[in-house]
Design a protein around this motif. Structure first.
Motif, PDB file in Angstrom:
ATOM      1  N   UNK A 173     -41.183  -5.981 -51.783  1.00  0.00           N
ATOM      2  CA  UNK A 173     -40.467  -7.300 -51.288  1.00  0.00           C
ATOM      3  C   UNK A 173     -42.186  -8.385 -50.739  1.00  0.00           C
ATOM      4  N   UNK A 174     -43.192  -7.639 -51.123  1.00  0.00           N
ATOM      5  CA  UNK A 174     -44.576  -8.521 -51.284  1.00  0.00           C
ATOM      6  C   UNK A 174     -44.271  -9.212 -52.178  1.00  0.00           C
ATOM      7  N   UNK A 175     -43.845  -8.473 -53.370  1.00  0.00           N
ATOM      8  CA  UNK A 175     -43.851  -9.046 -54.538  1.00  0.00           C
ATOM      9  C   UNK A 175     -43.552 -10.246 -55.314  1.00  0.00           C
ATOM     10  N   UNK A 176     -42.496 -10.291 -55.000  1.00  0.00           N
ATOM     11  CA  UNK A 176     -41.307 -11.054 -55.220  1.00  0.00           C
ATOM     12  C   UNK A 176     -41.732 -13.235 -55.137  1.00  0.00           C
ATOM     13  N   UNK A 177     -41.990 -13.129 -54.109  1.00  0.00           N
ATOM     14  CA  UNK A 177     -42.724 -14.627 -53.086  1.00  0.00           C
ATOM     15  C   UNK A 177     -43.716 -14.558 -54.556  1.00  0.00           C
ATOM     16  N   UNK A 178     -44.738 -13.850 -55.061  1.00  0.00           N
ATOM     17  CA  UNK A 178     -45.918 -14.076 -55.467  1.00  0.00           C
ATOM     18  C   UNK A 178     -45.450 -14.385 -56.670  1.00  0.00           C
ATOM     19  N   UNK A 179     -44.229 -13.587 -57.137  1.00  0.00           N
ATOM     20  CA  UNK A 179     -44.199 -13.355 -58.295  1.00  0.00           C
ATOM     21  C   UNK A 179     -43.438 -14.938 -58.441  1.00  0.00           C
ATOM     22  N   UNK A 180     -42.338 -15.420 -58.480  1.00  0.00           N
ATOM     23  CA  UNK A 180     -41.328 -16.571 -57.955  1.00  0.00           C
ATOM     24  C   UNK A 180     -42.650 -18.082 -57.809  1.00  0.00           C
ATOM     25  N   UNK A 181     -43.943 -18.366 -56.972  1.00  0.00           N
ATOM     26  CA  UNK A 181     -44.753 -18.583 -56.836  1.00  0.00           C
ATOM     27  C   UNK A 181     -45.404 -18.809 -58.030  1.00  0.00           C
ATOM     28  N   UNK A 182     -45.664 -17.806 -58.708  1.00  0.00           N
ATOM     29  CA  UNK A 182     -45.801 -18.027 -60.178  1.00  0.00           C
ATOM     30  C   UNK A 182     -45.777 -18.688 -60.996  1.00  0.00           C
ATOM     31  N   UNK A 183     -43.837 -18.381 -61.227  1.00  0.00           N
ATOM     32  CA  UNK A 183     -43.355 -19.207 -62.370  1.00  0.00           C
ATOM     33  C   UNK A 183     -42.974 -20.434 -61.910  1.00  0.00           C
ATOM     34  N   UNK A 184     -42.977 -20.532 -60.955  1.00  0.00           N
ATOM     35  CA  UNK A 184     -43.131 -22.079 -60.350  1.00  0.00           C
ATOM     36  C   UNK A 184     -44.720 -22.670 -61.459  1.00  0.00           C
ATOM     37  N   UNK A 185     -45.375 -22.364 -61.407  1.00  0.00           N
ATOM     38  CA  UNK A 185     -46.629 -22.579 -61.873  1.00  0.00           C
ATOM     39  C   UNK A 185     -46.660 -22.386 -63.356  1.00  0.00           C
ATOM     40  N   UNK A 186     -45.295 -21.881 -63.756  1.00  0.00           N
ATOM     41  CA  UNK A 186     -45.911 -21.597 -65.155  1.00  0.00           C
ATOM     42  C   UNK A 186     -44.692 -23.322 -66.142  1.00  0.00           C
ATOM     43  N   UNK A 187     -43.421 -22.910 -64.886  1.00  0.00           N
ATOM     44  CA  UNK A 187     -42.634 -24.557 -64.968  1.00  0.00           C
ATOM     45  C   UNK A 187     -43.045 -25.745 -64.879  1.00  0.00           C
ATOM     46  N   UNK A 188     -43.701 -26.225 -64.205  1.00  0.00           N
ATOM     47  CA  UNK A 188     -44.541 -27.337 -64.583  1.00  0.00           C
ATOM     48  C   UNK A 188     -46.472 -27.593 -64.756  1.00  0.00           C
ATOM     49  N   UNK A 189     -46.765 -26.152 -65.674  1.00  0.00           N
ATOM     50  CA  UNK A 189     -47.262 -26.496 -66.531  1.00  0.00           C
ATOM     51  C   UNK A 189     -48.741 -25.477 -66.102  1.00  0.00           C
ATOM     52  N   UNK A 190     -49.080 -25.562 -64.652  1.00  0.00           N
ATOM     53  CA  UNK A 190     -50.194 -25.235 -64.656  1.00  0.00           C
ATOM     54  C   UNK A 190     -50.860 -23.416 -65.260  1.00  0.00           C
ATOM     55  N   UNK A 191     -50.111 -22.945 -65.829  1.00  0.00           N
ATOM     56  CA  UNK A 191     -50.610 -21.427 -66.148  1.00  0.00           C
ATOM     57  C   UNK A 191     -49.695 -21.693 -67.093  1.00  0.00           C
TER      58      UNK A 191
END
Length: 241
Positions: A173-191
């Motif tokens: 439950x804690x990790x899910x929003x962290x992973x989704x936030x990181x995925x957004x970063x991947x989609x928009x090219x930040x990492x």
């Protein structure tokens, strides 16, 4: 209780199968086609890639099986969330399968066209790169986005029911929003997926699934929680509504 113990062992074992299949597939067997932009016109390591793809398909089937096996138990807590978990796992498996097909297409094109008379190798390279890009996007949305969705759905069910120690679903439950936030970063090219921040963001989800698999295999469901859910089911059946 014997039947539920077997259900827990099967579900836990299937979760462990997803790890045993997906990790070597991604980081060893599929590496030749993922790391070599000219793989489609090179000498190739087709057997290795095909084995990796088959392992990914084992992972996809195990994903579906975990949800189907757990559904009979967790639906007692919330049938809506339980159905959502099954649907999410099915979608994850479908996306993984698309990625496997794209890599198998690279192998087929390499075997049928590369090095043959009249083959336009300059055109084959971008085609191969495009198929590998399809796999990379399926990896982002399958084992990443939907893994987070799965954690939110099953984690909520496990946390509310107490079928396993609440520290385990809490990681999901804690990790899910962290992973989704990181995925957004991947989609928009930040990492990218290999970046340290993404690995860190994905770690709680990996720990949640691994600890759930180990706990269910070794310990099974909490008997008191199972009894409470069974009692709730019985009360519902006896209710005039």
């Amino acid at each position: 209780m014997d039947r539920l113990r077997k259900t827990a062992m099967l579900a836990g074992g299937l979760y462990l199968v997803t790890f045993a299949a997906s990790i070597p597939a991604r980081f060893f067997f599929l590496d030749p086609v993922l790391s070599d932009s000219g793989y489609i016109v090179g000498s190739g390591a087709d057997t290795r890639v095909l084995v990796g793809g088959l392992l990914d398909m084992v992972n996809a089937l195990a994903c579906i099986a975990t949800a189907v096996v757990l559904f009979t138990v967790v639906k007692r807590q919330s049938q809506t969330l339980a159905l959502g978990f099954v649907a999410s796992r099915l979608l994850e498996a479908a996306i993984i399968s698309i990625g496997v097909v794209s890599l198998f297409a690279v192998v087929t094109l390499r075997q049928d066209l590369a090095g043959t008379a009249g083959a336009d190798e300059a055109s084959l390279v971008p085609v191969g790169a495009a198929l590998v890009a399809v796999y990379e996007w399926t990896f982002l949305f399958g084992p990443n986005v939907l893994a987070a969705v799965n954690a939110l759905l099953l984690g909520t069910l496990m946390y509310r029911s107490g079928l396993v120690p609440r520290a385990i679903p809490l990681m999901g439950l804690i990790g899910a929003p962290l992973l989704l936030a990181s995925v957004l970063g991947v989609v928009f090219g930040t990492h990218d997926l290999a970046a340290g921040q993404h690995v860190i963001a994905a770690a709680p989800i990996a720990l949640w699934e691994l600890s759930l698999g180990v706990y269910l295999t070794v310990k099974g469901f909490n008997p008191a929680a199972v009894a409470a859910l069974t009692s709730t089911d019985r009360d519902s059946e006896l209710s005039p509504a």
